[in-house]
Design an enzyme around this catalytic site. Structure first.
Site, PDB file in Angstrom:
ATOM      1  N   HIS A 220       0.950  -0.678   0.056  1.00 51.05           N
ATOM      2  CA  HIS A 220      -0.292   0.426   0.025  1.00 51.05           C
ATOM      3  C   HIS A 220       1.010   1.323   0.507  1.00 51.05           C
ATOM      4  CE1 HIS A 220      -3.272  -2.951   0.507  1.00 51.05           C
ATOM      5  NE2 HIS A 220      -2.839  -3.156   1.784  1.00 51.05           N
TER       6      HIS A 220
ATOM      7  N   CYS B 295      -7.112  -7.537   4.404  1.00 51.58           N
ATOM      8  CA  CYS B 295      -7.969  -7.408   4.802  1.00 51.58           C
ATOM      9  C   CYS B 295      -9.330  -8.344   4.419  1.00 51.58           C
ATOM     10  CB  CYS B 295      -8.412  -5.914   4.982  1.00 51.58           C
ATOM     11  SG  CYS B 295      -8.902  -4.883   3.582  1.00 51.58           S
TER      12      CYS B 295
END
Length: 445
Positions: A10, A42
């Protein structure tokens, strides 16, 4: 200007995108030891439990996307050492084992995190799996088709969601944690107890307050031995947290005790021309006004954007984080921002708290749903430092409201008088968050 970025999940992805948008003529080289980037881990539990439409959509970028922006992509390349004095990287091509050097003017360390793997006898068994990256995700998804039972170790967000996922698939599920409560680091006991009842009601065995001491692989599964009990299942999954992936270079920098690089409000590390972001770095935690390690994708994304903004000169300051988060378990929403009372106590921070349960909309409606809420504030300044909600109604966005309140140092008095709208479909004349703040004011006075 030559910029090298090490690690591209990320923080690395957003660093590269924003550097290239601001400086399309710069030479930006990205080094990633895996063959993919930008995977939203996630979503692993959601994919395993058949709640993801297309696993390919769990990637929001790709090596080709960054290459089109102008990045020189080095996938399956491992940076083996860094010469900070001479600004050189030593790199190994993992496909052909060739080594080479790369020089840089600016360096971005976004090497992310690794799952914590305790040194427990038997942990290297093939029946003991991890839950972190795309490779882990594909293994867990494939196994879920064939197994009848699973043991999940770690009752934080990832473990709690994975255990819920297995249970919804009809697998015999056990959830173990050394702490006495589910989601103990995210919520106070009153909300943990709600989650624990839902697990039990859905057939999940809870082994709370139990430390795993050994794994024993047997012909038809794995036995997990704790300090109190033994549990057997087809597989066990470790999800006991993460540590910063900084072992190669952490001794060169100012770090937190766990090795996370301390960064300032412009994402500079303690070395000139070296930036860091994401799970390899610290974050400034507003509720306690200090640097902490909080590995969340949201923090990584914002810090990556800031690297791009500040790579040439300091222009955009980091405003810190409240560690806001949410999860849905068995149809119930849990959402939080900032400190819990338990976390505050562990830090030695004096706080005051209040709990309230209130229906989210009027009782004259054909249906309504109770919301259980906690609010945490500084008793001297009355400034809000934390809050949490849980309900079968979707209260997740209220955590974002609390996050902004903490960010802006709103007092309980101010929150109790915020101009919330009233409409019977959505809330009461006194919005449930207002009601919580009013309860705090009454207690404080």
């Amino acid at each position: 200007m030559k910029v090298s970025i090490i690690g591209c999940t990320h923080a690395g992805t957003f660093s590269a995108m924003n550097i290239l948008k601001a400086h399309p003529d710069w030479e930006v080289s990205v080094f990633e030891r895996n063959d993919n980037l930008s995977f939203l881990s996630c979503g692993i539990a959601l994919w395993v439990s058949d709640r993801v439409s297309d696993p390919n959509k769990m990637f929001y970028s790709s090596p080709d996307d960054l290459a089109k922006l102008g990045a020189k992509m080095h996938m399956l390349h491992d940076v083996t050492s860094i010469d900070f004095d001479n600004k050189k990287l030593h790199v190994k091509n993992l496909e052909n084992n060739e080594d080479f050097e790369q020089d840089y003017d600016k360096l971005v360390l976004t090497t992310g995190s690794s799952p914590i793997v305790p040194n427990i006898p038997g942990i290297n068994s093939s029946r003991v799996q991890l839950c972190k990256n795309w490779t882990n995700a594909t293994e867990l998804k494939e196994n879920a088709k064939n197994i009848n039972s699973a043991i999940v170790i770690g009752a934080g967000y990832i473990g709690a969601e994975l255990a819920e996922g297995y249970a919804t698939l009809g697998k015999k599920t056990t959830l173990i944690d050394a702490l006495p409560d589910v989601l103990a680091k995210n919520f106070d006991k009153n909300m943990s107890k709600v989650a624990e009842k839902d697990y039990i009601d859905n057939g999940v065995t809870l082994g709370l307050g139990e430390k795993v001491q050994a794994f024993e692989e047997v012909e038809d599964g794995v036995i997990v031995k704790t300090d109190k009990n033994e549990y057997k299942a087809d597989v066990a999954v470790m999800s006991v947290g993460f540590r910063p992936n900084t072992d190669m270079y952490k001794d060169e920098f100012e770090t937190l005790p766990n090795g996370a690089l301390i960064v300032d409000k412009y994402m500079h590390t303690s070395k000139p021309d070296v930036f860091s972001a994401g799970d390899a770095a610290s974050v400034f935690y507003n509720p306690t006004n200090d640097n902490q390690y909080i590995p969340l994708a949201t923090n990584a994304v914002r810090q990556g954007i800031l690297v791009g903004a500040n790579i040439e000169k300091d222009t955009a300051e980091y405003i810190g984080t409240q560690s806001s988060s949410a999860v849905e378990l068995f149809g119930r929403t849990y959402a939080a921002s900032g400190l819990t009372a338990g976390h505050a106590k562990a830090l030695g921070k004096k706080v005051e708290t209040v709990s309230l349960e209130d229906n989210y909309r009027p009782e004259f409606m054909l249906s309504t749903t109770p919301v259980l809420m906690n609010l945490v504030w500084d008793p001297e300044t009355r400034v809000i430092v934390g809050g949490a909600l849980t309900s079968m109604y979707d209260v997740s966005q209220s955590a974002n409201l609390l996050s902004l309140a903490i960010q802006k140092k709103v007092t309980i008095d101010e929150l109790s008088m915020v101009d919330f709208f009233f409409q019977p479909n959505f809330d009461k004349p006194v919005n449930y968050v207002s009601a919580l703040a009013i309860a705090a004011v009454e207690k404080a006075n």
